[in-house]
Design a protein around this motif. Sequence first.
Motif, PDB file in Angstrom:
ATOM      1  N   LEU A  36     -13.201   5.402  -4.912  1.00 26.68           N
ATOM      2  CA  LEU A  36     -12.458   5.563  -3.557  1.00 26.68           C
ATOM      3  C   LEU A  36     -12.580   5.535  -2.433  1.00 26.68           C
ATOM      4  N   LEU A  37     -13.913   5.417  -1.622  1.00 25.39           N
ATOM      5  CA  LEU A  37     -14.181   4.902  -0.265  1.00 25.39           C
ATOM      6  C   LEU A  37     -13.230   3.904   0.201  1.00 25.39           C
ATOM      7  N   VAL A  38     -13.497   2.565  -0.889  1.00 23.03           N
ATOM      8  CA  VAL A  38     -13.182   1.463  -0.400  1.00 23.03           C
ATOM      9  C   VAL A  38     -11.177   2.048  -0.033  1.00 23.03           C
ATOM     10  N   LEU A  39     -10.656   2.249  -1.428  1.00 19.37           N
ATOM     11  CA  LEU A  39      -9.516   2.514  -1.580  1.00 19.37           C
ATOM     12  C   LEU A  39      -9.140   3.422   0.013  1.00 19.37           C
ATOM     13  N   VAL A  40      -9.962   4.389   0.680  1.00 21.75           N
ATOM     14  CA  VAL A  40      -9.104   5.057   1.608  1.00 21.75           C
ATOM     15  C   VAL A  40      -9.907   4.578   2.587  1.00 21.75           C
ATOM     16  N   ILE A  41     -10.364   3.663   2.820  1.00 21.03           N
ATOM     17  CA  ILE A  41     -10.504   2.550   4.429  1.00 21.03           C
ATOM     18  C   ILE A  41      -9.311   1.340   3.496  1.00 21.03           C
ATOM     19  N   PHE A  42      -8.610   0.882   2.706  1.00 20.99           N
ATOM     20  CA  PHE A  42      -7.785   0.202   2.609  1.00 20.99           C
ATOM     21  C   PHE A  42      -6.438   0.785   3.503  1.00 20.99           C
ATOM     22  N   ASN A  43      -6.743   1.741   2.693  1.00 18.58           N
ATOM     23  CA  ASN A  43      -5.287   2.179   3.331  1.00 18.58           C
ATOM     24  C   ASN A  43      -5.245   2.427   4.862  1.00 18.58           C
ATOM     25  N   PHE A  44      -6.379   2.762   5.637  1.00 19.67           N
ATOM     26  CA  PHE A  44      -6.145   3.444   6.904  1.00 19.67           C
ATOM     27  C   PHE A  44      -6.342   1.468   7.515  1.00 19.67           C
ATOM     28  N   VAL A 114     -14.630   5.347 -14.268  1.00 21.20           N
ATOM     29  CA  VAL A 114     -14.294   5.164 -12.476  1.00 21.20           C
ATOM     30  C   VAL A 114     -13.009   5.287 -11.816  1.00 21.20           C
ATOM     31  N   GLU A 115     -12.046   3.682 -13.363  1.00 23.04           N
ATOM     32  CA  GLU A 115     -10.934   3.267 -12.978  1.00 23.04           C
ATOM     33  C   GLU A 115      -9.900   4.597 -13.003  1.00 23.04           C
ATOM     34  N   ILE A 116     -10.257   5.505 -14.001  1.00 22.49           N
ATOM     35  CA  ILE A 116      -9.598   6.787 -14.384  1.00 22.49           C
ATOM     36  C   ILE A 116      -9.239   6.883 -13.735  1.00 22.49           C
ATOM     37  N   ILE A 117     -10.161   7.691 -12.571  1.00 17.40           N
ATOM     38  CA  ILE A 117     -10.794   8.090 -11.781  1.00 17.40           C
ATOM     39  C   ILE A 117     -10.133   8.503 -10.324  1.00 17.40           C
ATOM     40  N   ALA A 118     -10.093   6.499 -10.383  1.00 16.75           N
ATOM     41  CA  ALA A 118      -9.544   5.917  -9.079  1.00 16.75           C
ATOM     42  C   ALA A 118      -7.997   5.998  -9.290  1.00 16.75           C
ATOM     43  N   LEU A 119      -7.580   5.704 -10.130  1.00 16.86           N
ATOM     44  CA  LEU A 119      -5.858   4.867 -10.628  1.00 16.86           C
ATOM     45  C   LEU A 119      -5.430   5.842  -9.751  1.00 16.86           C
ATOM     46  N   PRO A 120      -4.992   7.071  -9.898  1.00 21.36           N
ATOM     47  CA  PRO A 120      -3.835   8.621  -9.475  1.00 21.36           C
ATOM     48  C   PRO A 120      -4.335   7.863  -8.036  1.00 21.36           C
ATOM     49  N   VAL A 121      -5.374   8.399  -7.345  1.00 21.61           N
ATOM     50  CA  VAL A 121      -5.448   7.740  -6.011  1.00 21.61           C
ATOM     51  C   VAL A 121      -5.001   6.658  -5.589  1.00 21.61           C
ATOM     52  N   PHE A 122      -5.044   5.689  -6.658  1.00 14.70           N
ATOM     53  CA  PHE A 122      -4.327   4.761  -5.068  1.00 14.70           C
ATOM     54  C   PHE A 122      -3.546   4.761  -5.196  1.00 14.70           C
ATOM     55  N   ALA A 123      -2.505   5.151  -5.911  1.00 11.95           N
ATOM     56  CA  ALA A 123      -1.798   5.494  -6.220  1.00 11.95           C
ATOM     57  C   ALA A 123      -0.541   6.203  -5.286  1.00 11.95           C
ATOM     58  N   ILE A 124      -1.262   7.759  -5.268  1.00  8.64           N
ATOM     59  CA  ILE A 124      -0.998   8.253  -3.927  1.00  8.64           C
ATOM     60  C   ILE A 124      -1.357   7.730  -2.932  1.00  8.64           C
ATOM     61  N   LEU A 125      -2.313   6.815  -2.520  1.00  7.65           N
ATOM     62  CA  LEU A 125      -2.611   6.485  -1.061  1.00  7.65           C
ATOM     63  C   LEU A 125      -1.658   5.113  -0.444  1.00  7.65           C
ATOM     64  N   PHE A 126      -1.549   4.615  -1.937  1.00  5.19           N
ATOM     65  CA  PHE A 126      -0.130   3.387  -1.529  1.00  5.19           C
ATOM     66  C   PHE A 126       0.816   3.730  -1.820  1.00  5.19           C
ATOM     67  N   ASN A 127       1.172   4.988  -2.201  1.00  6.05           N
ATOM     68  CA  ASN A 127       2.717   5.643  -3.030  1.00  6.05           C
ATOM     69  C   ASN A 127       3.334   4.255  -3.794  1.00  6.05           C
ATOM     70  N   LEU A 128       2.146   4.124  -4.362  1.00  4.47           N
ATOM     71  CA  LEU A 128       2.982   3.604  -5.479  1.00  4.47           C
ATOM     72  C   LEU A 128       4.063   4.089  -6.671  1.00  4.47           C
ATOM     73  N   PRO A 129       4.925   3.935  -7.991  1.00  2.00           N
ATOM     74  CA  PRO A 129       4.736   4.243  -7.929  1.00  2.00           C
ATOM     75  C   PRO A 129       4.971   3.819  -9.735  1.00  2.00           C
ATOM     76  N   ILE A 130       3.273   4.281 -10.316  1.00  2.00           N
ATOM     77  CA  ILE A 130       2.935   3.388 -11.549  1.00  2.00           C
ATOM     78  C   ILE A 130       2.871   4.306 -12.396  1.00  2.00           C
ATOM     79  N   TRP A 131       3.246   5.466 -12.517  1.00  4.51           N
ATOM     80  CA  TRP A 131       3.682   6.357 -13.045  1.00  4.51           C
ATOM     81  C   TRP A 131       5.095   5.395 -13.900  1.00  4.51           C
ATOM     82  N   GLN A 132       6.245   5.660 -13.486  1.00  9.49           N
ATOM     83  CA  GLN A 132       7.541   5.344 -13.753  1.00  9.49           C
ATOM     84  C   GLN A 132       7.931   4.134 -14.340  1.00  9.49           C
TER      85      GLN A 132
END
Lengths: 228, 258
Positions: A36-44, A114-132
């Motif tokens: 999660l931290l890596v994803l947040v850092i990349f996002n910033f 870990v991937e199951i936890i990280a995927l929704p956070v990834f979609a939200i942080l990068f605003n990607l429509p992976i649910w569609q």
Amino acid sequence: MMARLFFSQLWAVLWKDIRYELRSKQTWIGMGMFALLVLVIFNFTFDLHASTVTSIAPGALWVAFIFASLLGLGRTVAAEREQGMLDRLLLTPVDRKAIYLAKLLGNLLFIGVVEIIALPVFAILFNLPIWQGTTLLALIPIVLLGALGIAAVGTLFSVMAATTQAKELLLPILVFPLVVPVVISAVRATTLLLVPSVNEPPWVGLLIAFDVIFLSVSTLLFQYIVEE
Amino acid sequence: MSRPVKGTAAVQPLDLAASDEKTTVAMAIELSHLKKSYALKPVLRNIDLVLPRGQRLALLGANGAGKTTLLRILAGLSKAGSGTVFIEGLDSRYELQEIRRQIGFVAHQPYLYEELTVLENLLFFGQLYAVAQTRERAMMLLQRVGMERRSNERIRALSRGQVQRVAWARALLHAPSLLLLDEPDTGLDQNGNQLVQALLDEHTARGGSMLFTTHNLERALSWSDRIVILAGGRVVYQHETASLTHEELVQRYQEVVR
């Protein structure tokens, strides 16, 4: 009879690892937080626009997965080796392939969580429509295949690195170069999901091929690495 | 020399004894010209050693004499550099998995999973050794070592001596014919030591054998039929315990171990 014994022993080692990890919580919580931290850092770090996000996000996702995976892979085997438990396990008449496959499945399970936890956070942080549509259904096999490739090589080398003093340093140095084909295939397959393109190699097929090769070679080599 | 039949047959439930087919082999351990080096440094030099079935052998020596290396080779954790190792008539070069079924191991560290309960540890190892009716056998052994009431407690909640008792139950779980013990008396109180003495008596009375290392010369005399002293990777002294006094052993030990 032999196959039944093999799977019984494989299951025993896997179930022990899962139970031990659920109680000690040593590994998967740390792995999840790290991803999660890596994803947040990349996002910033990156100035994300609609035009750039689809080329950056898959790379960020897989960097997070591979770093978090190696963190966990290093800990699970090293802890067992430091406490002398790996030797105790090797004293038993268990097929070494069963030990390897159990450790691999355990690692795959922890990486998967870990991937199951990280995927929704990834979609939200990068605003990607992976649910569609069917994007998520297509992404899950890619994520699992990538995790399998990393876990297959990582499990083998974590046993080797655990015998050394600089195991935390050695494990990434050994594993990163080997899993480059897996990571490239996984990143490209993920990118293609977000931005479909023609004239691309069959990345998922390549991912499967790398997994089969790594899994077969690692299963055969484990016995020689784990024993003196 | 006849050998035990290979296979994966499960241990008979509630049977502490070695099976009849194992008793057909005369020697529990036969080492011939055994050598082992680490990074060109010789650790074991030309060891010849036999342990007849049903006998107890104490292995003495200073730190670095090669005791642990020898135990690791016997247990199948290390390979011999050269020479031959036969355990219960089985050649360690070709029949290592079968040898592992015959061996029970107790070390000075208990090597049990701290986050698992006492019973879970025994059930886990029982499954690895393919012990039939593991739960019943585990409970019987826990009762034997006085730990049945703590069976549902995690290992990390137990005292050192209690954990060592569980380690003994684990070592006997698959009814091994040969016990390899690396300073097994560590962490045991007087009651614990009496218990271990009784367990060893039962094991050898049923035809089982054992080889143990210790730094306690008195214990070496009381627990063994024969004493072997290692120094610099060589067997420098061996003697039957029955005709050896504590004073003689101390004197010999001081002479050969410098």
